[in-house]
Scaffold this active site. Sequence first.
Site, mmCIF file in Angstrom:
data_model
loop_
_atom_site.group_PDB
_atom_site.id
_atom_site.type_symbol
_atom_site.label_atom_id
_atom_site.label_comp_id
_atom_site.label_asym_id
_atom_site.label_seq_id
_atom_site.Cartn_x
_atom_site.Cartn_y
_atom_site.Cartn_z
ATOM 1 N N LYS A 175 3.610 8.661 9.280
ATOM 2 C CA LYS A 175 3.308 8.039 10.576
ATOM 3 C C LYS A 175 4.227 8.528 11.718
ATOM 4 C CE LYS A 175 0.484 4.501 8.612
ATOM 5 N NZ LYS A 175 0.610 3.861 7.318
ATOM 6 N N ASP A 198 9.165 2.861 0.374
ATOM 7 C CA ASP A 198 8.068 3.515 1.077
ATOM 8 C C ASP A 198 8.195 3.111 2.543
ATOM 9 O OD1 ASP A 198 5.788 4.425 2.239
ATOM 10 O OD2 ASP A 198 4.402 3.499 0.813
ATOM 11 N N TYR A 219 0.848 -1.193 0.000
ATOM 12 C CA TYR A 219 0.000 0.000 0.000
ATOM 13 C C TYR A 219 0.880 1.238 0.000
ATOM 14 C CZ TYR A 219 -3.583 3.361 1.543
ATOM 15 O OH TYR A 219 -4.446 4.424 1.638
HETATM 16 C C1 PLP Z 1 -0.028 4.348 5.954
HETATM 17 C C2 PLP Z 1 0.779 4.178 4.743
HETATM 18 C C3 PLP Z 1 0.687 5.055 3.648
HETATM 19 C C4 PLP Z 1 -0.336 6.151 3.600
HETATM 20 O O1 PLP Z 1 -0.148 7.107 4.594
HETATM 21 P P1 PLP Z 1 -1.407 8.037 5.009
HETATM 22 O O2 PLP Z 1 -0.779 8.989 6.007
HETATM 23 O O3 PLP Z 1 -2.433 7.145 5.589
HETATM 24 O O4 PLP Z 1 -1.864 8.733 3.795
HETATM 25 C C5 PLP Z 1 1.552 4.876 2.604
HETATM 26 N N1 PLP Z 1 2.459 3.893 2.595
HETATM 27 C C6 PLP Z 1 2.582 3.019 3.615
HETATM 28 C C7 PLP Z 1 3.618 1.961 3.563
HETATM 29 C C8 PLP Z 1 1.739 3.127 4.715
HETATM 30 O O5 PLP Z 1 1.838 2.234 5.708
#
Ligand code: PLP
Length: 435
Positions: free
Chosen positions: A273, A245, A150
Site C-alpha cells: 500500500k 503484516d 487478511y
Molecule cells: C491489503 C492487504 C493485503 C493485500 O495486499 P494486496 O496489495 O491487495 O495484495 C495484505 N495484508 C494486509 C494487512 C492488507 O491490508
Amino acid sequence: MVNTVSFKTTKSDEIFAAAQKLMPGGVNSPVRAFKSVGGQPIVFDRVKGAYIWDVDENKYIDYVGTWGPAICGHAHPEVIKSLSEALEKGTSFGAPCYLENILAEMVIDAVPSIEMVRFVNSGTEACISVLRLMRAYTGRNKIIKFEGCYHGHGDMFLVKAGSGVATLGLPDSPGVPKSVTSDTLTAPYNDLEAVKKLFADHPDEIAGVILEPVVGNSGFIVPDAGFLEGLRLITEQNGALLVFDEVMTGFRISYGGAQAKFGITPDLTTLGKVIGGGLPVGAYGGKKEIMAMVAPSGPMYQAGTLSGNPLAMTAGIKTLELLQKPGTYEYLEEITHKLISGLLTIAKNTGHKVTGGNISGMFGMFFTGEEVHNYDDAKKADTSKFARFHRGMLERGVYLAPSQFEAGFTSIAHTEEDINQTLAMAEEVLKEIPA
Ligand SMILES: *Cc1c(COP(=O)(O)O)cnc(C)c1O
C-alpha cells in the site's frame, strides 16, 4: 452544499452494467462491487488530493484513498512530477536500478525490524513470500493467523476460523485444497490464551504467528494492552517467528508502522500500500540472518519480473519523502480524531449505538454499542444500518469504504473544512436513519 438533488449515476450504471459482462462481478477486486452495501459502485473518472470525481461528475470527499496508499492525497503534484521524469527513462529494467537502493534504505531506516528487504508487486505477494520464508527458516510448516485478519489471497491464508481455537482451518474458498490449509491454525484476535493453547497442542510444529498489528480488514480493531507483547514472548519461548503484516499499517499509523508505534519488534514484516505511493508494490523484510535465506543469497526461491521497477520505486520514494515532513502524523491524528470523535458524538446524539476510534490516519466505526476486540464482536454490528449510512453519505458527496468491515483512511490533503463538511452530512444521514 448538498448534492443529493443533482446526484445521478446514469453513466456509472451504464459502464458497470457493461463491465459485468466483461469481468467477474464487473470488477477486478471483489469489495469494489459494493455488494455488502447493496448498491452499484460508482465508476471513477479522476482523483486529486482528498477528492474523487465520478463519470457523472459527482464530486466526493474520499476516505478510502485507494484502500490506503493515497496518504499524501491522490495524484500529489510532487509524486506525479517525479513519475513523469522517471517515465522518460523507461518503465521497467528487469535489472538492478539505483532507485531500489534508495527505497530499501528508507524502509530499513524507518521500520525497526527490517535490516534487509525484498520488493515485490503487491501485499498478497509479500505475504505469500514471507510465509515461505517463515517455513524455510524454521523448518516447520504450521502457522497461526487470527480470525478476521487478511493477508492477501494466498491459499494458506484463506482460512475461516471456525469453532474451536485449536480446530484446523477449513478452506474459505472453493479451489483451496484442505491439504493446503490444514497447516493454518487460527485464533481469535486479542486472545493470548488461545495462542498459548495452539503452541501447547502443536509443540515444535509452528513456524510462526502472523497478524495485522492493528486490524483494518474486519473493521478497525486495536490490539488490547499486552497482546503484542504477549505474542512476542510466546513466539520467542517456542522458537517461532513473529510476523507483523504491516501492508496496511506500515507508514500509515506512524512512519515506522505499528512496530514503531507500540515498541514491539517482530522478526519479519510485510509492507505494501503506502510504500508504493499508488503504484503496485509490496515488500517483506526482517533480520539479516533470516533474509539471507532468500535466493540468490540463500535457497528459498522467490522472484518477480517487474519487482523493484523504477516507476514503483519512484512513487514510493517520493511518497515517503513527503511523509518525513515534520508534523505529518500529528496532522493525520488531529484531523482523523476530529472526524471519528465527531461521528461518534453525532451518532450517539441521534440515538445510534456506535463504537469506533482511530490511530493517526486510520479509523473505523461500528454500528454496535459494545466494544469490538475481535471479528466475532465486529460481526455483531448492524450491517444493514451501515449500508443505509453508506448510501446516504455517498449521495451527499462522501465516499466511504463500502463495507462495515473495512478501515477508513485520511490523507494529508484532507482539510478541516472537509472534515466539517463530512460531519454535517453525517448528521443529516444519521437523523434520517431510524435508531
Ligand atoms: C491489503 C492487504 C493485503 C493485500 O495486499 P494486496 O496489495 O491487495 O495484495 C495484505 N495484508 C494486509 C494487512 C492488507 O491490508
